[in-house]
Design an enzyme around this catalytic site. Sequence first.
Site, mmCIF file in Angstrom:
data_model
loop_
_atom_site.group_PDB
_atom_site.id
_atom_site.type_symbol
_atom_site.label_atom_id
_atom_site.label_comp_id
_atom_site.label_asym_id
_atom_site.label_seq_id
_atom_site.Cartn_x
_atom_site.Cartn_y
_atom_site.Cartn_z
ATOM 1 N N TYR A 159 0.856 -1.191 0.000
ATOM 2 C CA TYR A 159 0.000 0.000 0.000
ATOM 3 C C TYR A 159 0.892 1.240 0.000
ATOM 4 O O TYR A 159 1.787 1.367 0.840
ATOM 5 C CB TYR A 159 -0.900 0.022 1.243
ATOM 6 N N ASP A 258 9.394 3.411 0.292
ATOM 7 C CA ASP A 258 8.299 4.120 0.956
ATOM 8 C C ASP A 258 8.532 3.952 2.457
ATOM 9 O O ASP A 258 8.285 2.883 3.017
ATOM 10 C CB ASP A 258 6.958 3.516 0.515
ATOM 11 N N LYS A 285 3.470 11.061 7.567
ATOM 12 C CA LYS A 285 3.058 10.782 8.945
ATOM 13 C C LYS A 285 3.868 11.534 10.008
ATOM 14 O O LYS A 285 3.616 12.683 10.270
ATOM 15 C CB LYS A 285 3.071 9.274 9.193
HETATM 16 C C1 LIG Z 1 3.231 2.898 3.466
HETATM 17 C C2 LIG Z 1 2.286 4.002 3.167
HETATM 18 N N1 LIG Z 1 2.475 4.737 2.065
HETATM 19 C C3 LIG Z 1 1.650 5.754 1.746
HETATM 20 C C4 LIG Z 1 0.590 6.087 2.546
HETATM 21 C C5 LIG Z 1 -0.317 7.212 2.173
HETATM 22 O O1 LIG Z 1 -0.148 8.285 3.042
HETATM 23 P P1 LIG Z 1 -1.336 9.344 3.243
HETATM 24 O O2 LIG Z 1 -2.439 8.621 3.966
HETATM 25 O O3 LIG Z 1 -0.725 10.454 4.029
HETATM 26 O O4 LIG Z 1 -1.759 9.778 1.876
HETATM 27 C C6 LIG Z 1 0.359 5.351 3.715
HETATM 28 C C7 LIG Z 1 -0.779 5.672 4.584
HETATM 29 O O5 LIG Z 1 -1.134 4.976 5.499
HETATM 30 C C8 LIG Z 1 1.213 4.266 4.019
HETATM 31 O O6 LIG Z 1 1.010 3.494 5.096
#
Ligand SMILES: Cc1ncc(COP(=O)(O)O)c(C=O)c1O
Length: 461
Positions: A159, A258, A285
């Site tokens: 994700y 990521d 985050k």
């Molecule tokens: C690993 C990862 N990448 C990207 C995102 C997306 O971030 P955002 O919710 O700030 O758009 C998240 C969100 O939980 C995530 O866990």
Amino acid sequence: MTRTTAADVRRDITARYRARTAKSRARHAEALRYLPGGETRGATRISPYPTYMTAGEGAWLRDVDGNRYLDLLNNYTSLVHGHAPPGIVEQAADQLLRGTALGTVAPPQVSLARQIVERVPGIDMLRFTNSGTEATMMMMRAARAYSGRDIIVKIDGGYHGSHDFVEISVGAEAEAGLEPKARLESRGVPSSVLQSALVAPFNDLERMAALLEAHHERVAGIIVEPMPNTGGMIPPAPGYLAGLRELTDRYGVLLLFDEIVTLRLAPGGFQQIAGVLPDLTALGKIIGGGFPVGAFGGRREIMAQFDPAQHDQALFHSGTFNGNSITMVAGEEALRRLDAAAIARINGLGERLAAGINALFAALGIRAQCLGYGSLQQIQWTDAPVVNLGDARRAAQDTGDLHALLQAELLNRGVYSSNRGMFSVTTPLQESELDLALAALKGALQTLLPYMREVAPRLLR
Ligand SMILES: Cc1ncc(COP(=O)(O)O)c(C=O)c1O
């Protein structure tokens, strides 16, 4: 004596949930008139309806009905210092009085950028966004632009936010051993995105090597969470991340980490733990100190594509609230307070939580495990090895509403957690509060035993 059935367990948990959350129920009924599903974020869905929280302080939350909860979710890992952390609040409030977004580059943006560059080994330069979704989107665009190729390989089940190019194979391939194929995750995502995506299982260097051998001339990069979190918290096998670096170097492909969730595990994120330098990194985050944020950065020559002074065809990147001063000052203070000692402490608490949960599983005869690293942990409903996100998906199959019922029963017992059995630990959390959490988990698992016996007997010894 009549035996407690799964239906009895569900009825009991739901009845107790309803009895203590009447005001939440009323708010939800009103919300359904204005917000489809009564919310704005799938991840905040709680069965039978969400608990409406009204305030947070440190590791604790309070709901509209006056109940208190120990928070082991902290806005899906982003509030690493808990709620309304003293010090960070003062910094943000001070900035609030002097303006929120000044429509120009302001000093706090440069200070936070410097701090991140000094901490994260793979980042020479970066740019801010307002969410992790935008961060991975821009990181992928930067990789495509730099390489002149279109395809990004993603991990099956990974994700990375909700933009079209990552709404692909977010639910991992359920069948063991099957070669995962890129699949659209959501209606409304154009099928054309599949032309620029390939999918490989996590922790499988052989498959990744085969994929790159066949397609590397069209591949811009690989995007991977060093420890996949959604559905997982599956640590990388020893040598996996270094193996990805080796493969990407061999085939001239970029490596994109990521670290939106995993940054909190070490001052320089998981890349520091693994000793592997990615070409680009996405953050989010915790770097916003509790405010909306994202960032992407990496090697100087890749990021220089965003500098019109260095490129005739510089990449355009904008966003009304990018780098706004509130987020920047709060993020700066949050990172300053998240030093190596603070990280070691919460990682220790997280490991203690995992050990406690695993001890409960052993004592209650439940075939499950808590997996993760340091302050990030997740329950997997199997005692077999969980190596990739397909394993994790299969572990959750045939368990009925176990995750949702565990979440509701933990709420009944004063602990807020995720609807997928994920827990994260914050700096204000005390050892004694961890004991409270483990006592609540013990009670909740005991309550759920009859449900498991009927719905998922494979879980019981
Ligand atoms: C690993 C990862 N990448 C990207 C995102 C997306 O971030 P955002 O919710 O700030 O758009 C998240 C969100 O939980 C995530 O866990």
